[in-house]
Write a protein that holds these residues in place. Structure first.
Motif, short mmCIF file in Angstrom:
data_model
loop_
_atom_site.label_atom_id
_atom_site.label_comp_id
_atom_site.label_asym_id
_atom_site.label_seq_id
_atom_site.Cartn_x
_atom_site.Cartn_y
_atom_site.Cartn_z
N MET A 1 -45.66 3.45 68.78
CA MET A 1 -46.96 2.85 69.07
C MET A 1 -47.30 1.78 68.04
SD MET A 1 -49.43 6.04 70.12
CE MET A 1 -49.02 7.18 71.43
N SER A 2 -48.01 0.75 68.47
CA SER A 2 -48.48 -0.25 67.53
C SER A 2 -49.77 0.23 66.88
CB SER A 2 -48.74 -1.58 68.26
OG SER A 2 -49.85 -1.45 69.13
N SER A 3 -50.21 -0.49 65.85
CA SER A 3 -51.45 -0.09 65.15
C SER A 3 -52.64 -0.14 66.09
CB SER A 3 -51.68 -1.00 63.94
OG SER A 3 -51.78 -2.37 64.35
N ASN A 4 -52.63 -1.08 67.06
CA ASN A 4 -53.74 -1.17 68.01
C ASN A 4 -53.82 0.04 68.92
OD1 ASN A 4 -54.58 -3.65 67.04
ND2 ASN A 4 -53.33 -4.81 68.49
N ASP A 5 -52.68 0.71 69.13
CA ASP A 5 -52.69 1.90 69.99
C ASP A 5 -53.48 3.03 69.37
OD1 ASP A 5 -51.13 0.77 72.00
OD2 ASP A 5 -49.28 1.25 70.96
N TYR A 6 -53.63 3.01 68.04
CA TYR A 6 -54.33 4.07 67.34
C TYR A 6 -55.77 3.70 66.98
CZ TYR A 6 -49.74 6.21 66.53
OH TYR A 6 -48.51 6.79 66.69
N ASN A 7 -56.17 2.47 67.25
CA ASN A 7 -57.46 2.01 66.71
C ASN A 7 -58.21 1.21 67.76
OD1 ASN A 7 -59.29 1.97 64.56
ND2 ASN A 7 -58.69 -0.12 64.02
N ARG A 8 -58.81 1.94 68.70
CA ARG A 8 -59.59 1.33 69.75
C ARG A 8 -61.02 1.88 69.70
NH1 ARG A 8 -56.44 2.86 74.88
NH2 ARG A 8 -54.82 3.85 73.63
N PRO A 9 -61.98 1.15 70.24
CA PRO A 9 -63.36 1.64 70.20
C PRO A 9 -63.55 2.85 71.10
CG PRO A 9 -63.21 -0.40 71.47
CD PRO A 9 -61.88 -0.21 70.82
N VAL A 10 -64.46 3.73 70.69
CA VAL A 10 -64.80 4.92 71.47
C VAL A 10 -66.31 5.01 71.61
CG1 VAL A 10 -62.73 6.21 70.86
CG2 VAL A 10 -64.74 6.38 69.39
N ASN A 11 -66.74 5.67 72.66
CA ASN A 11 -68.17 5.85 72.92
C ASN A 11 -68.58 7.25 72.49
OD1 ASN A 11 -70.78 5.93 73.93
ND2 ASN A 11 -70.14 6.16 76.06
N ILE A 12 -69.54 7.37 71.58
CA ILE A 12 -70.00 8.69 71.15
C ILE A 12 -71.46 8.93 71.49
CG2 ILE A 12 -68.31 8.76 69.27
CD1 ILE A 12 -70.81 8.44 67.36
N ASN A 13 -72.01 8.18 72.42
CA ASN A 13 -73.39 8.42 72.82
C ASN A 13 -73.51 9.83 73.37
OD1 ASN A 13 -76.06 8.18 73.65
ND2 ASN A 13 -75.54 7.15 75.56
N GLY A 14 -74.44 10.61 72.83
CA GLY A 14 -74.58 12.01 73.21
C GLY A 14 -73.61 12.92 72.50
N SER A 15 -72.85 12.37 71.58
CA SER A 15 -71.82 13.13 70.90
C SER A 15 -71.97 12.94 69.39
CB SER A 15 -70.44 12.68 71.38
OG SER A 15 -69.42 13.45 70.82
N MET A 16 -70.87 12.91 68.66
CA MET A 16 -70.96 12.76 67.22
C MET A 16 -69.71 12.09 66.66
SD MET A 16 -70.39 16.73 66.03
CE MET A 16 -69.10 17.72 66.82
N PHE A 17 -69.88 11.44 65.52
CA PHE A 17 -68.78 10.90 64.75
C PHE A 17 -68.45 11.92 63.67
CE2 PHE A 17 -67.47 8.43 60.93
CZ PHE A 17 -66.27 7.91 61.41
N LYS A 18 -67.23 12.44 63.73
CA LYS A 18 -66.86 13.52 62.83
C LYS A 18 -65.36 13.50 62.60
CE LYS A 18 -66.57 18.00 63.98
NZ LYS A 18 -65.39 18.49 63.24
#
Length: 584
Positions: A1-18
């Motif tokens: 995998m390339s570095s971009n495969d591991y580093n994409r935006p995610v949506n955590i609305n209603g969730s948490m960053f942990k």
């Protein structure tokens, strides 16, 4: 995998960053610029007794000391508050240290009205400690020449409330106009460290942990691969490492709410490529079983809920994992023994203590115990000998027999487990199959119960263990688009029923629910009706994508029901079923 495969935006609305393993995180509500709230929140079980539950303290970005509106962008190792003046970034150095840094002029503001016994107090080297009642202590400390304090450095104390009352914490920039802050959680009193990692080091560490996890997970076929990244990030971030009374890894169901016993098993199947994590999830309930073998309903680091149970699906989970893993090679023998003894005792508990009428078919004693709490099978009777329970136990006893073989137990011992499985299957078909459906029974009278509930079709989990004619009748019913099959999966209640009510937090009265989808689809996948199983499965997977991965889906109109987004349960189902259809 390339570095971009591991580093994409995610949506955590209603969730948490942990970070995986941590017991706290940044909880987000809202996604529109200027209308977002973020708080430092806890996953500890004691928070159930706290006035603010999981919420510890609110966090705001500031510019030149004043609050400013913001949006949020999240990548696996970093959450960024984006403002018109500059940004504030967060990452985890490890499972106890959250770090933040800001652009020139940017800062952070922390606010809370402390409840009785909650305080903040200054510590050495410019650090401050916040004691959040019934959860944990946090050390706040400015780094890289910046500083932090509460209440402008005043150590305010209200003797009458035994608290610090309304608190206001602020970062203060260093000579370069920037700030760096560490927030470290402690189970006991906080300790100020002599040194802390730099922000860049912390972010690199978090990214490396995520990449190690994600690299083990298999790719899906399109169109399901696109969402796999965000789905598996949520599952990774929801993991909580051993802490307090929890000796094994656990996983959150929703942000701040721990998964129940059968959800731990489902997540073990979803995360089986990270085998040590999966094994921990299977062992966690067994570690806290009763002497008689009963497993509790739910678990956390503080307590267990023992007055209810959830269905016994350890056997199904073990059989699913054994399709891809050699347990004898990958599982330490002592843990394999723990599985063998604990899962066997769990199955025997049902036969010994849940079969008061002695007919060889155990009984559930509350709708909650089938996992679809308000299933209409329990409409008129609280105690029901239900077909789903028998099906789960047929697989469980078979799996225990498989474990006995792996452990080189005496042949007669292994065969005894297989005999329990086949004997129960025969009784189940003889007594609960009426020629058209699997029915429930009223214990003691054997009154037959048939409703519009999908619970009558959960025995599909048995796959080819069932006769072909039974499989065909069940699949024909399930693929009826008037009653059960929708573009979003299977309705949990016949859509023509007078009791169909896919609203609010009703789990068993019509909405599409993860556990029913998991068990029915994985079971039918093993039969001659695989193409029907594929249709049902892909409807659900596409439905999750279209609706944003809600816990519950309205089968007719396709929107989420009950407001529960961001949870691990639908994502767990997505991984299990996405893997299955991608393999063929």
């Amino acid at each position: 995998m390339s570095s971009n495969d591991y580093n994409r935006p995610v949506n955590i609305n209603g969730s948490m960053f942990k970070r995986a393993g941590a017991w706290f995180g940044l909880f987000q509500r809202g996604s529109v610029f200027g209308d977002i709230t973020i708080n430092l929140g806890t996953c500890h079980g004691m928070s159930a007794k706290a006035p603010d539950k999981s919420r510890l303290i609110d966090i705001y970005p500031t510019f030149e000391g004043r609050k400013v509106p913001y949006s949020v962008t999240v990548y696996p190792a970093e959450l960024t508050m984006v403002t018109n003046h500059g940004n504030v970034r967060f990452t985890f150095a490890d499972k106890t240290k959250l770090m933040a840094e800001g652009d020139p002029g940017m800062g952070l503001l922390f606010e809370k009205i402390m409840v009785k016994h909650e305080t903040v107090r200054p510590k050495k080297d410019g650090a401050w400690e916040a004691l959040f009642r019934l959860t944990s202590s946090f050390i706040f400390k400015g780094l890289e020449g910046s500083s932090f304090d509460f209440n402008g450095g005043k150590n305010y104390w209200n003797w009458e409330t035994l608290s610090s009352d309304r608190i206001c914490g602020r970062t203060h920039p260093g000579p370069d106009g920037r700030f760096t802050l560490v927030m470290e959680e402690f189970p006991y009193a906080g300790i100020v460290r002599d040194s802390y990692p730099k922000y860049a080091e912390a972010k690199a560490s978090m990214q490396a942990q995520w990449e190690s996890f994600y690299s083990k997970m298999p790719k899906f076929k399109e169109p399901f691969e696109e969402k796999r990244f965000e789905v598996e990030y949520t599952l990774w971030s929801y993991l909580c490492e051993p802490y307090g009374a929890a000796k094994y890894t656990l996983i959150q169901m929703f942000a701040g709410i721990m998964a129940s016993q059968w959800q731990l098993c489902q997540n073990a199947v979803a995360l089986q490529e990270n085998f040590d994590v999966a094994l921990d999830l299977l062992l966690a309930p067994l570690d806290r079983a009763s002497e008689e073998g009963q497993l509790a309903d739910s678990y956390d680091d503080y307590a267990v809920e023992t007055q209810m149970i959830k269905p016994p699906i350890h056997g199904w989970a073990i059989k699913q994992i054994m399709k891809h893993h050699d347990l004898l090679k990958e599982c330490p023998k002592d843990k394999l023994e723990m599985l063998y003894k604990g899962v066997g005792a769990w199955g025997d508990w049902f036969m010994n203590y849940k079969d008061d009428d002695g007919d060889g078919l155990p009984t559930l004693e509350h709708g909650d115990e089938c996992g679809l709490d308000d299933s209409t099978l329990f409409l008129e009777h609280m105690q029901v000998t239900s077909p789903d329970l028998a099906a789960y136990l047929v697989i469980l006893f078979e799996a225990v027999g498989d474990l006995a073989k792996l452990l080189n137990k005496p042949e007669a011992e292994a065969q005894a487990w297989y005999d329990k499985s086949t004997g129960l299957l025969k009784r189940m078909i003889d007594k609960l199959w009426d020629g058209e459906h699997f029915v429930g029974l009223v214990p003691g009278t054997d009154e037959k119960l048939y409703s519009g509930s999908i619970v009558h079709y959960i025995p599909a989990i048995l796959g080819n263990r069932l006769p072909k004619n039974i499989i065909d009748k069940m699949v024909d019913d399930l693929t009826d688009t008037e009653k059960f099959l929708s573009p979003y999966g299977l309705a949990s209640e016949d859509m023509t029923s007078d009791y169909y009510y896919p609203n609010g937090m009703s789990i068993g009265r019509g909405v599409v629910v993860p556990p029913a989808m998991i068990y029915i689809c994985t079971g039918l996948w093993e039969t001659h009706r695989r193409e029907d199983a594929r249709l049902i499965t892909e409807n659900y997977l596409n439905g999750l994508i279209k609706t944003g991965f809600p816990f519950l889906i309205n089968p007719k109109v396709g929107f989420g029901s009950g407001g529960y987004y961001g949870g691990s349960w639908p994502r767990c189902a997505y991984v299990i079923l996405g893997r299955m259809v991608s393999e063929g």
